[in-house]
Scaffold this active site. Structure first.
Site, PDB file in Angstrom:
ATOM      1  N   GLU A 112      23.410  31.084   0.878  1.00  7.34           N
ATOM      2  CA  GLU A 112      23.875  30.338   2.044  1.00  7.34           C
ATOM      3  C   GLU A 112      23.212  28.970   2.106  1.00  7.34           C
ATOM      4  O   GLU A 112      22.043  28.816   1.730  1.00  7.34           O
ATOM      5  CB  GLU A 112      23.561  31.133   3.315  1.00  7.34           C
ATOM      6  CG  GLU A 112      24.354  30.690   4.530  1.00  7.34           C
ATOM      7  CD  GLU A 112      24.379  31.782   5.609  1.00  7.34           C
ATOM      8  OE1 GLU A 112      24.839  32.910   5.311  1.00  7.34           O
ATOM      9  OE2 GLU A 112      23.938  31.502   6.725  1.00  7.34           O
ATOM     10  N   ASP A 114      23.024  26.068   5.161  1.00  4.63           N
ATOM     11  CA  ASP A 114      23.370  25.998   6.582  1.00  4.63           C
ATOM     12  C   ASP A 114      23.110  24.648   7.223  1.00  4.63           C
ATOM     13  O   ASP A 114      22.076  24.019   6.974  1.00  4.63           O
ATOM     14  CB  ASP A 114      22.525  27.000   7.382  1.00  4.63           C
ATOM     15  CG  ASP A 114      22.790  28.439   7.012  1.00  4.63           C
ATOM     16  OD1 ASP A 114      23.928  28.748   6.644  1.00  4.63           O
ATOM     17  OD2 ASP A 114      21.850  29.248   7.092  1.00  4.63           O
ATOM     18  N   GLU A 116      22.950  24.258  11.253  1.00  8.29           N
ATOM     19  CA  GLU A 116      23.032  25.040  12.486  1.00  8.29           C
ATOM     20  C   GLU A 116      22.427  24.248  13.641  1.00  8.29           C
ATOM     21  O   GLU A 116      21.303  23.744  13.526  1.00  8.29           O
ATOM     22  CB  GLU A 116      22.258  26.352  12.342  1.00  8.29           C
ATOM     23  CG  GLU A 116      22.762  27.255  11.234  1.00  8.29           C
ATOM     24  CD  GLU A 116      21.851  28.447  11.017  1.00  8.29           C
ATOM     25  OE1 GLU A 116      22.364  29.576  11.056  1.00  8.29           O
ATOM     26  OE2 GLU A 116      20.630  28.251  10.817  1.00  8.29           O
ATOM     27  N   GLN A 129      19.060  22.596  12.561  1.00  6.55           N
ATOM     28  CA  GLN A 129      18.338  23.323  11.523  1.00  6.55           C
ATOM     29  C   GLN A 129      19.152  23.345  10.246  1.00  6.55           C
ATOM     30  O   GLN A 129      20.312  23.736  10.246  1.00  6.55           O
ATOM     31  CB  GLN A 129      18.046  24.758  11.970  1.00  6.55           C
ATOM     32  CG  GLN A 129      17.413  25.616  10.871  1.00  6.55           C
ATOM     33  CD  GLN A 129      16.934  26.953  11.383  1.00  6.55           C
ATOM     34  OE1 GLN A 129      15.872  27.057  11.966  1.00  6.55           O
ATOM     35  NE2 GLN A 129      17.737  28.000  11.173  1.00  6.55           N
ATOM     36  N   THR A 130      18.535  22.911   9.141  1.00  2.58           N
ATOM     37  CA  THR A 130      19.123  23.107   7.818  1.00  2.58           C
ATOM     38  C   THR A 130      18.369  24.246   7.151  1.00  2.58           C
ATOM     39  O   THR A 130      17.177  24.425   7.364  1.00  2.58           O
ATOM     40  CB  THR A 130      19.029  21.837   6.957  1.00  2.58           C
ATOM     41  OG1 THR A 130      17.647  21.498   6.734  1.00  2.58           O
ATOM     42  CG2 THR A 130      19.736  20.668   7.634  1.00  2.58           C
ATOM     43  N   ASN A 131      19.092  25.005   6.351  1.00  2.00           N
ATOM     44  CA  ASN A 131      18.475  26.162   5.716  1.00  2.00           C
ATOM     45  C   ASN A 131      19.156  26.414   4.378  1.00  2.00           C
ATOM     46  O   ASN A 131      20.359  26.148   4.223  1.00  2.00           O
ATOM     47  CB  ASN A 131      18.598  27.398   6.608  1.00  2.00           C
ATOM     48  CG  ASN A 131      17.595  28.487   6.278  1.00  2.00           C
ATOM     49  OD1 ASN A 131      16.816  28.357   5.326  1.00  2.00           O
ATOM     50  ND2 ASN A 131      17.608  29.562   7.041  1.00  2.00           N
ATOM     51  N   GLY A 140      15.235  41.548   6.690  1.00  2.00           N
ATOM     52  CA  GLY A 140      13.809  41.527   6.423  1.00  2.00           C
ATOM     53  C   GLY A 140      13.467  41.002   5.050  1.00  2.00           C
ATOM     54  O   GLY A 140      12.329  40.606   4.793  1.00  2.00           O
ATOM     55  N   GLY A 144      13.830  32.384   4.302  1.00  2.00           N
ATOM     56  CA  GLY A 144      14.455  31.155   4.758  1.00  2.00           C
ATOM     57  C   GLY A 144      13.692  29.939   4.275  1.00  2.00           C
ATOM     58  O   GLY A 144      12.493  29.992   4.005  1.00  2.00           O
ATOM     59  N   GLU A 146      13.771  26.730   6.062  1.00  2.00           N
ATOM     60  CA  GLU A 146      14.255  25.977   7.211  1.00  2.00           C
ATOM     61  C   GLU A 146      13.545  24.629   7.347  1.00  2.00           C
ATOM     62  O   GLU A 146      12.327  24.540   7.199  1.00  2.00           O
ATOM     63  CB  GLU A 146      14.028  26.762   8.506  1.00  2.00           C
ATOM     64  CG  GLU A 146      14.652  28.148   8.538  1.00  2.00           C
ATOM     65  CD  GLU A 146      13.717  29.248   8.063  1.00  2.00           C
ATOM     66  OE1 GLU A 146      12.685  28.917   7.430  1.00  2.00           O
ATOM     67  OE2 GLU A 146      14.016  30.422   8.317  1.00  2.00           O
ATOM     68  N   TRP A 208      16.848  34.869  18.474  1.00  2.00           N
ATOM     69  CA  TRP A 208      15.963  33.964  17.735  1.00  2.00           C
ATOM     70  C   TRP A 208      16.263  32.474  17.902  1.00  2.00           C
ATOM     71  O   TRP A 208      15.420  31.633  17.597  1.00  2.00           O
ATOM     72  CB  TRP A 208      16.019  34.276  16.231  1.00  2.00           C
ATOM     73  CG  TRP A 208      17.371  34.037  15.610  1.00  2.00           C
ATOM     74  CD1 TRP A 208      18.394  34.927  15.512  1.00  2.00           C
ATOM     75  CD2 TRP A 208      17.854  32.831  15.008  1.00  2.00           C
ATOM     76  NE1 TRP A 208      19.489  34.357  14.896  1.00  2.00           N
ATOM     77  CE2 TRP A 208      19.173  33.067  14.575  1.00  2.00           C
ATOM     78  CE3 TRP A 208      17.287  31.569  14.794  1.00  2.00           C
ATOM     79  CZ2 TRP A 208      19.936  32.093  13.934  1.00  2.00           C
ATOM     80  CZ3 TRP A 208      18.056  30.599  14.162  1.00  2.00           C
ATOM     81  CH2 TRP A 208      19.368  30.868  13.742  1.00  2.00           C
TER      82      TRP A 208
END
Length: 291
Positions: A112, A114, A116, A129-131, A140, A144, A146, A208
């Site tokens: 992915e 992202d 967001e 947020q970029t990820n 779990g 990430g 981020e 979250w």
């Protein structure tokens, strides 16, 4: 005198932040033609929470449902962007997103990239947020990568262009043609390489999204609305010839960034980034060797 100089320096810094980053000197969004929603995308879920009017897609979240959309084709690389306008006011717990993923193809083991927007309370700005993650899931095992930014403008006032460039060598995130993050390919284990689809959505991530779940979605403020237009989906899809080359966002067709673009990105890193996973002492850095 010393107090005056300190005040002057503070005023200059505040003025600089309000002015935004220096010009990147190049406008990749102007090089690619937009497509209408129906030319390149389709509703994925929540069809009753989606409408199109004069080229603008509106999706919304209420206590019944959110909504999401997906590209008609998967891509191996490319430039993907949309102009977005966010809802003002209380939006804590709400995610408005534009991203690449292959979650439906590799559930529990997907990649992915992202963009967001993390909803916020009345007294604080949105966080973008970029990820980036690969071969992970949300159970779990997710690692990430981020980076979070407070933008130099109010994203609720007007449409702004948000873009992802994904090539075999790098990922670059851009806002209004300003590069805000570059994630280079340092090894195969830390870079997503499998085909992905383009997605967008608005949904409740109260557990979250806002200050690690401290503030939840409050449906007294519903509906929560996200608006999108000027979609650009330019690249190599899975039907393209093997010789297909991804586009560039720099004046050089070889990729990377120009010196002027790097200077603009450095401004963002210095003035707008509020979190970078590479600088988080709580992270296990053996899991993020690219840092």
């Amino acid at each position: 005198m010393a107090s005056f100089l300190c005040l002057l320096i503070l005023m200059l810094a505040t003025w600089s932040n309000a002015q935004g980053p220096p010009s990147p000197g190049y406008s990749p969004s102007s090089k690619f033609s937009p497509v209408s929603f129906n030319q390149g995308l389709r509703n994925l879920w929540g069809p009753q929470h989606q409408s199109i009017d004069q080229g603008t897609l509106t999706i919304w979240l209420d206590s019944n449902s959110g909504s999401g959309f997906k590209s008609l084709k998967p891509y191996r690389s490319g430039y993907f962007s949309a102009a977005m306008k966010l809802q003002p006011g209380y939006t804590a717990g709400v995610i408005t997103s534009f991203y690449l993923s292959n979650q439906e193809d590799y559930p529990g083991y997907h990649d992915e990239i992202d963009i967001e927007f993390l909803g916020t309370t009345l007294d604080k700005p949105y966080t973008l947020q970029t990820n980036v993650y690969m071969k992970g899931s949300g159970d779990g095992r997710l690692i990430g990568r981020e980076v979070r930014v407070h933008l130099w403008f109010d994203p609720t006032k007007d449409f702004h262009n948000y873009a992802i460039l994904w090539t075999p060598d790098e990922i670059i995130f851009l806002v209004d043609d300003v590069p805000i993050r570059r994630y280079p390919r340092k090894n195969d284990a830390t870079f997503p390489a499998r085909p992905m689809w383009v997605y967008g959505s608005i949904w409740d991530a109260s557990s979250w999204a806002t200050e690690d779940g401290k503030y939840k979605a409050d449906y007294r403020y519903q509906p929560f609305i996200g608006r999108y237009k000027n979609f650009r989906l330019v690249g190599c899809n899975t039907d393209s010839a093997a010789s297909c080359q991804p586009p560039s966002v720099s004046p050089s067709s070889a990729g990377g960034l120009s010196q002027q673009q790097r200077s603009a990105m450095e401004w963002v890193e210095k003035n707008s980034v509020v979190y970078d996973y590479c600088h988080d002492p709580k992270r296990d850095h053996s899991q993020i060797p690219e840092c």
